[in-house]
Design a protein around this motif. Structure first.
Motif, PDB file in Angstrom:
ATOM      1  N   THR A  29       0.838  -1.195   0.000  1.00  0.00           N
ATOM      2  CA  THR A  29       0.000   0.000   0.000  1.00  0.00           C
ATOM      3  C   THR A  29       0.879   1.253   0.000  1.00  0.00           C
ATOM      4  N   ILE A  30       0.315   2.337  -0.469  1.00  0.00           N
ATOM      5  CA  ILE A  30       1.038   3.604  -0.458  1.00  0.00           C
ATOM      6  C   ILE A  30       1.318   4.027   0.981  1.00  0.00           C
ATOM      7  N   SER A  31       0.434   3.710   1.886  1.00  0.00           N
ATOM      8  CA  SER A  31       0.641   4.028   3.296  1.00  0.00           C
ATOM      9  C   SER A  31       1.955   3.429   3.804  1.00  0.00           C
ATOM     10  N   GLN A  32       2.217   2.181   3.458  1.00  0.00           N
ATOM     11  CA  GLN A  32       3.454   1.535   3.892  1.00  0.00           C
ATOM     12  C   GLN A  32       4.672   2.136   3.183  1.00  0.00           C
ATOM     13  N   VAL A  33       4.519   2.508   1.925  1.00  0.00           N
ATOM     14  CA  VAL A  33       5.612   3.153   1.191  1.00  0.00           C
ATOM     15  C   VAL A  33       5.987   4.464   1.881  1.00  0.00           C
ATOM     16  N   LEU A  34       4.975   5.251   2.296  1.00  0.00           N
ATOM     17  CA  LEU A  34       5.243   6.508   2.997  1.00  0.00           C
ATOM     18  C   LEU A  34       6.003   6.249   4.302  1.00  0.00           C
ATOM     19  N   LYS A  35       5.591   5.238   5.050  1.00  0.00           N
ATOM     20  CA  LYS A  35       6.281   4.901   6.297  1.00  0.00           C
ATOM     21  C   LYS A  35       7.727   4.503   6.026  1.00  0.00           C
ATOM     22  N   ASP A  36       7.947   3.669   5.006  1.00  0.00           N
ATOM     23  CA  ASP A  36       9.294   3.213   4.679  1.00  0.00           C
ATOM     24  C   ASP A  36      10.187   4.358   4.220  1.00  0.00           C
ATOM     25  N   ALA A  37       9.582   5.358   3.561  1.00  0.00           N
ATOM     26  CA  ALA A  37      10.341   6.514   3.072  1.00  0.00           C
ATOM     27  C   ALA A  37      10.459   7.603   4.141  1.00  0.00           C
ATOM     28  N   LYS A  38       9.844   7.360   5.300  1.00  0.00           N
ATOM     29  CA  LYS A  38       9.866   8.317   6.414  1.00  0.00           C
ATOM     30  C   LYS A  38       9.245   9.670   6.029  1.00  0.00           C
ATOM     31  N   ILE A  39       8.120   9.587   5.329  1.00  0.00           N
ATOM     32  CA  ILE A  39       7.365  10.778   4.931  1.00  0.00           C
ATOM     33  C   ILE A  39       6.035  10.743   5.682  1.00  0.00           C
ATOM     34  N   SER A  40       5.735  11.814   6.393  1.00  0.00           N
ATOM     35  CA  SER A  40       4.499  11.883   7.164  1.00  0.00           C
ATOM     36  C   SER A  40       3.298  12.078   6.242  1.00  0.00           C
ATOM     37  N   SER A  41       2.277  11.275   6.451  1.00  0.00           N
ATOM     38  CA  SER A  41       1.069  11.420   5.640  1.00  0.00           C
ATOM     39  C   SER A  41       0.376  12.749   5.915  1.00  0.00           C
ATOM     40  N   ALA A  42       0.666  13.371   7.058  1.00  0.00           N
ATOM     41  CA  ALA A  42       0.086  14.679   7.385  1.00  0.00           C
ATOM     42  C   ALA A  42       0.600  15.769   6.448  1.00  0.00           C
ATOM     43  N   ASP A  43       1.767  15.549   5.829  1.00  0.00           N
ATOM     44  CA  ASP A  43       2.343  16.528   4.904  1.00  0.00           C
ATOM     45  C   ASP A  43       1.806  16.378   3.476  1.00  0.00           C
ATOM     46  N   VAL A  44       1.103  15.296   3.217  1.00  0.00           N
ATOM     47  CA  VAL A  44       0.675  14.984   1.854  1.00  0.00           C
ATOM     48  C   VAL A  44      -0.807  15.307   1.683  1.00  0.00           C
ATOM     49  N   PHE A  45      -1.116  16.142   0.670  1.00  0.00           N
ATOM     50  CA  PHE A  45      -2.508  16.505   0.398  1.00  0.00           C
ATOM     51  C   PHE A  45      -3.137  15.508  -0.568  1.00  0.00           C
ATOM     52  N   PHE A  46      -2.434  15.222  -1.676  1.00  0.00           N
ATOM     53  CA  PHE A  46      -2.926  14.175  -2.562  1.00  0.00           C
ATOM     54  C   PHE A  46      -1.780  13.425  -3.223  1.00  0.00           C
ATOM     55  N   ILE A  47      -2.119  12.232  -3.710  1.00  0.00           N
ATOM     56  CA  ILE A  47      -1.143  11.282  -4.240  1.00  0.00           C
ATOM     57  C   ILE A  47      -1.579  10.901  -5.649  1.00  0.00           C
ATOM     58  N   LYS A  48      -0.620  10.894  -6.575  1.00  0.00           N
ATOM     59  CA  LYS A  48      -0.921  10.474  -7.942  1.00  0.00           C
ATOM     60  C   LYS A  48      -0.047   9.288  -8.332  1.00  0.00           C
ATOM     61  N   THR A  49      -0.657   8.329  -9.010  1.00  0.00           N
ATOM     62  CA  THR A  49       0.085   7.267  -9.674  1.00  0.00           C
ATOM     63  C   THR A  49      -0.402   7.269 -11.111  1.00  0.00           C
ATOM     64  N   GLY A  50       0.501   7.540 -12.025  1.00  0.00           N
ATOM     65  CA  GLY A  50       0.082   7.693 -13.415  1.00  0.00           C
ATOM     66  C   GLY A  50      -0.842   8.886 -13.530  1.00  0.00           C
ATOM     67  N   ASP A  51      -2.018   8.690 -14.109  1.00  0.00           N
ATOM     68  CA  ASP A  51      -2.991   9.771 -14.264  1.00  0.00           C
ATOM     69  C   ASP A  51      -4.073   9.745 -13.185  1.00  0.00           C
ATOM     70  N   LYS A  52      -3.945   8.829 -12.233  1.00  0.00           N
ATOM     71  CA  LYS A  52      -4.977   8.667 -11.206  1.00  0.00           C
ATOM     72  C   LYS A  52      -4.583   9.339  -9.898  1.00  0.00           C
ATOM     73  N   ILE A  53      -5.565   9.965  -9.257  1.00  0.00           N
ATOM     74  CA  ILE A  53      -5.387  10.449  -7.891  1.00  0.00           C
ATOM     75  C   ILE A  53      -5.903   9.330  -6.984  1.00  0.00           C
ATOM     76  N   VAL A  54      -5.047   8.905  -6.063  1.00  0.00           N
ATOM     77  CA  VAL A  54      -5.379   7.764  -5.205  1.00  0.00           C
ATOM     78  C   VAL A  54      -5.211   8.147  -3.737  1.00  0.00           C
ATOM     79  N   ASN A  55      -5.654   7.270  -2.839  1.00  0.00           N
ATOM     80  CA  ASN A  55      -5.462   7.521  -1.414  1.00  0.00           C
ATOM     81  C   ASN A  55      -4.388   6.583  -0.868  1.00  0.00           C
ATOM     82  N   GLU A  56      -4.128   6.687   0.411  1.00  0.00           N
ATOM     83  CA  GLU A  56      -3.051   5.908   1.036  1.00  0.00           C
ATOM     84  C   GLU A  56      -3.335   4.413   1.066  1.00  0.00           C
ATOM     85  N   ASP A  57      -4.586   4.019   0.927  1.00  0.00           N
ATOM     86  CA  ASP A  57      -4.934   2.602   0.946  1.00  0.00           C
ATOM     87  C   ASP A  57      -4.756   1.924  -0.419  1.00  0.00           C
TER      88      ASP A  57
END
Length: 75
Positions: A29-57
């Motif tokens: 999940t993107i949530s785990q990727v954020l944890k592994d990269a040591k990036i706080s989800s509180a700093d992230v407003f939205f996430i894109k993969t390709g042309d899609k806007i997705v959530n942490e799940d």
């Protein structure tokens, strides 16, 4: 699979290494990727993969580029 993380906005300055790459052997999940990269989800407003806007799940099942956009404030 290789997950490339691209930081946008002030996240580039908060995390000096703009291009992070993480490798995983199974879907994650993107949530785990954020944890592994040591990036706080509180700093992230939205996430894109390709042309899609997705959530942490969102489950990444193949190599992908993930773009992280910060919260934008102003008034």
């Amino acid at each position: 699979m290789k997950i490339s993380i691209k930081l946008e906005g002030y996240l580039k300055y908060k995390h000096p290494s703009n291009g992070l790459e993480l490798n995983y052997s199974k879907p994650i999940t993107i949530s785990q990727v954020l944890k592994d990269a040591k990036i706080s989800s509180a700093d992230v407003f939205f996430i894109k993969t390709g042309d899609k806007i997705v959530n942490e799940d969102y489950l990444l099942i193949k190599s992908n580029e993930v773009k992280l956009f910060p919260i934008i404030g102003g008034g």
